[in-house]
Enzyme design. Structure first.
Site, PDB file in Angstrom:
ATOM      1  N   ARG A 108       0.836  -1.200   0.000  1.00 22.46           N
ATOM      2  CA  ARG A 108       0.000   0.000   0.000  1.00 22.46           C
ATOM      3  C   ARG A 108       0.869   1.248   0.000  1.00 22.46           C
ATOM      4  NH1 ARG A 108      -2.640   0.832   5.792  1.00 22.46           N
ATOM      5  NH2 ARG A 108      -1.120  -0.276   7.046  1.00 22.46           N
ATOM      6  N   LYS A 128       1.365   6.569   0.923  1.00 17.93           N
ATOM      7  CA  LYS A 128       0.960   5.377   1.677  1.00 17.93           C
ATOM      8  C   LYS A 128      -0.556   5.364   1.764  1.00 17.93           C
ATOM      9  CE  LYS A 128       1.760   2.850   5.989  1.00 17.93           C
ATOM     10  NZ  LYS A 128       2.604   2.783   7.195  1.00 17.93           N
ATOM     11  N   GLY A 141      -4.755  -2.116   0.029  1.00 20.06           N
ATOM     12  CA  GLY A 141      -3.845  -1.047  -0.390  1.00 20.06           C
ATOM     13  C   GLY A 141      -4.193   0.313   0.177  1.00 20.06           C
ATOM     14  N   ARG A 198       4.984  10.211   2.284  1.00 20.49           N
ATOM     15  CA  ARG A 198       6.221  10.063   3.053  1.00 20.49           C
ATOM     16  C   ARG A 198       7.409  10.464   2.176  1.00 20.49           C
ATOM     17  NH1 ARG A 198       5.815   4.156   5.881  1.00 20.49           N
ATOM     18  NH2 ARG A 198       6.218   3.327   3.797  1.00 20.49           N
ATOM     19  N   ARG A 205      14.543  -1.458   2.310  1.00 19.86           N
ATOM     20  CA  ARG A 205      14.500  -2.190   3.580  1.00 19.86           C
ATOM     21  C   ARG A 205      15.427  -3.401   3.519  1.00 19.86           C
ATOM     22  NH1 ARG A 205       8.855  -1.068   4.777  1.00 19.86           N
ATOM     23  NH2 ARG A 205       8.349   0.670   3.404  1.00 19.86           N
ATOM     24  N   ASP A 280      11.223  -6.463   7.110  1.00 23.62           N
ATOM     25  CA  ASP A 280      10.711  -5.599   6.037  1.00 23.62           C
ATOM     26  C   ASP A 280      10.408  -4.201   6.573  1.00 23.62           C
ATOM     27  OD1 ASP A 280       8.703  -7.350   7.356  1.00 23.62           O
ATOM     28  OD2 ASP A 280       7.280  -6.027   6.380  1.00 23.62           O
ATOM     29  N   ASN A 281      10.508  -4.015   7.882  1.00 26.00           N
ATOM     30  CA  ASN A 281      10.296  -2.688   8.456  1.00 26.00           C
ATOM     31  C   ASN A 281      11.604  -2.091   8.977  1.00 26.00           C
ATOM     32  OD1 ASN A 281       7.569  -2.780   7.897  1.00 26.00           O
ATOM     33  ND2 ASN A 281       7.019  -3.629   9.889  1.00 26.00           N
ATOM     34  N   ASP A 290       7.925   2.861   8.718  1.00 24.28           N
ATOM     35  CA  ASP A 290       6.671   2.120   8.883  1.00 24.28           C
ATOM     36  C   ASP A 290       6.095   2.240  10.293  1.00 24.28           C
ATOM     37  OD1 ASP A 290       6.814   1.465   6.269  1.00 24.28           O
ATOM     38  OD2 ASP A 290       6.577  -0.687   6.545  1.00 24.28           O
TER      39      ASP A 290
HETATM   40  P1  AMP Z   1       3.432  -4.104   7.881  1.00 23.22           P
HETATM   41  O1  AMP Z   1       3.359  -5.184   8.901  1.00 23.22           O
HETATM   42  O2  AMP Z   1       2.436  -3.001   8.054  1.00 23.22           O
HETATM   43  O3  AMP Z   1       4.803  -3.581   7.694  1.00 23.22           O
HETATM   44  O4  AMP Z   1       2.997  -4.756   6.489  1.00 23.22           O
HETATM   45  C1  AMP Z   1       3.506  -5.970   5.998  1.00 23.22           C
HETATM   46  C2  AMP Z   1       3.137  -6.112   4.553  1.00 23.22           C
HETATM   47  O5  AMP Z   1       1.716  -6.026   4.388  1.00 23.22           O
HETATM   48  C3  AMP Z   1       3.733  -5.076   3.632  1.00 23.22           C
HETATM   49  O6  AMP Z   1       4.049  -5.707   2.428  1.00 23.22           O
HETATM   50  C4  AMP Z   1       2.602  -4.094   3.445  1.00 23.22           C
HETATM   51  O7  AMP Z   1       2.703  -3.389   2.240  1.00 23.22           O
HETATM   52  C5  AMP Z   1       1.392  -5.013   3.452  1.00 23.22           C
HETATM   53  N1  AMP Z   1       0.167  -4.316   3.877  1.00 23.22           N
HETATM   54  C6  AMP Z   1      -0.160  -3.873   5.095  1.00 23.22           C
HETATM   55  N2  AMP Z   1      -1.370  -3.285   5.095  1.00 23.22           N
HETATM   56  C7  AMP Z   1      -1.830  -3.375   3.823  1.00 23.22           C
HETATM   57  C8  AMP Z   1      -3.030  -2.955   3.171  1.00 23.22           C
HETATM   58  N3  AMP Z   1      -4.020  -2.335   3.803  1.00 23.22           N
HETATM   59  N4  AMP Z   1      -3.130  -3.206   1.844  1.00 23.22           N
HETATM   60  C9  AMP Z   1      -2.151  -3.835   1.176  1.00 23.22           C
HETATM   61  N5  AMP Z   1      -1.017  -4.258   1.734  1.00 23.22           N
HETATM   62  C10 AMP Z   1      -0.843  -4.033   3.046  1.00 23.22           C
HETATM   63 MG    MG Z   2       5.828  -2.504   6.654  1.00 22.42          MG
END
Ligand code: AMP
Ligand code: MG
Length: 539
Positions: A108, A128, A141, A198, A205, A280-281, A290
């Site tokens: 997203r 974002k 997304g 952002r 990452r 990934d963060n 993030d």
């Molecule tokens: P996060 O734990 O928030 O860092 O997200 C982990 C993964 O989930 C990343 O690839 C984000 O892009 C994806 N993600 C989180 N929330 C959404 C959302 N609402 N729509 C699409 N992808 C998401």
């Molecule tokens: Mg993330």
């Protein structure tokens, strides 16, 4: 001369130099042999500008007058592109809660392009919550207002605290509703949607390297790593260097270890808990990235985690952050191992992380206590005893250190226990019993004696000590309940509290008498209220 929107210059190095996904349709999929996919933001019904940050516009050399240009809201809400923008989403993977999760990617987040300013700096703009990408997996997304306000305010607050972070240019409401099950209890609600723009030199990452390595695509791993060294780490290497050796990769990895150590020390100093330290963060630049279910320590508690998803294992609790960062660095080391083929120097870099973190943490202990230097012989124990005192009664970390700065080492010797404790009493969440009072008073006297010794050694005065402490111990942080109050108002269409917090948090170390009431313990009502104590990942 500051620029208008249309005068911004884009130099999209990543798009130009890295392999793109061949598929141009926007549907969820695994993307191989590419660094990014081209994707356009999804238009929204009624974008409206909630807030914009002039200091971030300054980085881009964008005129503040641009905020009032209707095109600004259209562009940063996802409805229009500026000439030169090449929107795209990047592929990455990651270890989530200790397990390899495979492909994740910008699910997203959509990069609009890299602004190049007249100083030659590149700043990537990233929306974002601007709609689905090939990496959205099962999600939509989108982002809701509450999580966007939290990201917007916290990233700016962190910057002003001196903590490396991605920045936020704008917060735009979409005028559309987004369905979210905030408590994961099968009761989804419709919530207002929002988009944050952002800004960072790069959003790369650890997971961007892990994905290529996990797929054994070593050629792409090398291509992307070389690009990263050339662009984001150009200060480490001679200009225009294109070929890199093992030694160069190691130098780069060492740099990431050092920056990450420094970042962890900052988080611990200010009482920030990220909440989802998955690989990934983790930014390759050592930035905080993030902002999800993060939180700020109120009562000092090594075991506290703000993330409900983490409540069981508490993997990402406050006290574990430096260790988790090391674990994450080890995953990055594994990922880039094929470029280096030697274990020992990678291990040595991880050791450097430990040493750098230790160095920063000790320096910060000294600074937080107003000591000119950390003396391991005494201050290790002094700090340990302080941490033990924090266990006696719930103690607000932020208020405590500001109150402690008021302690005058000369006065305290003839104080009774209760008088000693009065200095920091405002930071306690409950009444202290006699036993705790004695232990606190003992520590305060020990500390006062250490200060006196330090004055003799360093020539510092009480006033200088206070200044030193107040320069590292913030007075104003984005307390969880303060963010929630701003969110509650914003949900009603009143954005004044977002503006006000942004303003207060611009000077977190300064006394701001008009805002003294923002320097207050968490009220009891907020102890268990959603958003004020625990947060879900739903955003
Ligand atoms: P996060 O734990 O928030 O860092 O997200 C982990 C993964 O989930 C990343 O690839 C984000 O892009 C994806 N993600 C989180 N929330 C959404 C959302 N609402 N729509 C699409 N992808 C998401
Ligand atoms: Mg993330």
């Amino acid at each position: 001369m500051p620029l208008s929107l249309r005068e911004l210059v884009f130099d999209n190095r990543l798009v130009r130099e890295m392999p793109a996904d061949n598929e141009s349709e926007n549907f969820r999929r695994q993307v191989y042999a590419a660094v990014y996919s081209r994707v356009t933001p999804t238009p929204v019904k009624n974008p409206h500008l909630i807030a914009a940050v002039s200091e971030v516009a300054d980085l881009l050399q964008l005129s503040h007058a641009a905020f009032a240009d209707p095109q600004f809201t259209q562009v940063f809400g996802g409805n229009e592109l500026l000439s030169g923008m090449e929107p795209h989403a990047c592929v990455y993977g990651g270890h989530q809660f200790g397990n390899w999760a495979g492909q994740l990617g910008d699910g997203r987040a959509i990069n609009l392009g890299e602004v190049k300013n007249s100083r030659g700096e590149h700043w990537t703009l990233q929306l974002k919550g601007a709609g689905p990408t090939p990496y959205s997996r099962t999600a939509d997304g989108l982002a809701v207002l509450r999580s966007s306000v939290r990201e917007f305010l916290c990233s700016e607050a962190m910057f002003h605290l001196g903590v490396p972070t991605t920045r936020a240019l704008s917060l735009v409401g979409t005028g559309e509703l987004v369905r979210r099950d905030m408590f994961y209890d099968g009761n989804p609600q419709m919530e207002p949607g929002a988009v944050v723009c952002r800004v960072a030199p790069t959003f790369t990452r650890f997971g961007n390297f892990e994905i290529f390595s996990a797929r054994n695509d070593i050629a792409l791993l090398k291509q992307f790593t070389d690009f990263t060294l050339r662009t984001d780490f150009s200060a480490l290497f001679p200009a225009e260097q294109h070929e890199f050796t093992k030694a160069d990769y190691l130098r780069w990895f060492n740099e990431i270890c050092i920056r990450t150590a420094q970042l962890m020390a900052h988080w611990m100093r200010v009482g920030f808990v990220h909440g989802v330290m998955n690989t990934d963060n983790m930014s390759v630049l050592g930035l905080t990235i993030d902002y999800g279910p993060y939180g700020w320590l109120e009562g000092y508690d090594q075991d506290w985690t703000p993330n409900t998803t983490d409540a069981q294992g508490r993997r990402y609790r406050y006290g574990s952050q430096p260790r988790v960062a090391l674990w994450n660095l080890a995953q990055l080391a594994n990922a880039i191992y094929p470029l280096i083929d030697e274990v020992e120097p990678l291990q040595a870099a991880l050791e450097n992380y430990r040493a750098e973190y230790e160095h920063c943490a000790q320096r910060d202990v000294a600074a937080k206590l107003g000591l000119s230097q950390f003396d391991p012989m005494q201050d290790q124990a002094l700090n340990k005893q302080l941490l033990a005192c924090f266990q006696l009664v719930e103690t607000d970390m932020t208020i405590f250190y500001r109150a402690l700065a008021q302690l005058n080492a000369d006065d305290i010797s003839h104080y009774a226990n209760s008088q000693c404790v009065d200095i920091v009493r405002d930071s306690f969440y409950s009444v202290v019993d006699a036993r705790a009072e004695t232990q606190w008073a003992d520590w305060l006297r020990l500390y006062a004696a250490r200060l006196q010794q330090d004055y003799v050694l360093s020539g510092n005065t009480h006033t200088q000590k206070c200044e030193r402490m107040n320069a590292v111990n913030p007075k104003y942080v984005l307390r969880n309940y303060l963010a929630q109050q701003a969110i509650d108002k914003a949900t009603q269409g009143d954005f004044s509290e977002v503006e006000k917090l942004l303003q207060i948090l611009r000077n977190p170390y300064a006394e701001q008498p008009d805002y003294q009431h923002y320097f207050a313990k968490r009220p009891e009502w907020a102890r268990h209220k959603a958003g004020c104590s625990m947060l879900s990942c739903s955003s």
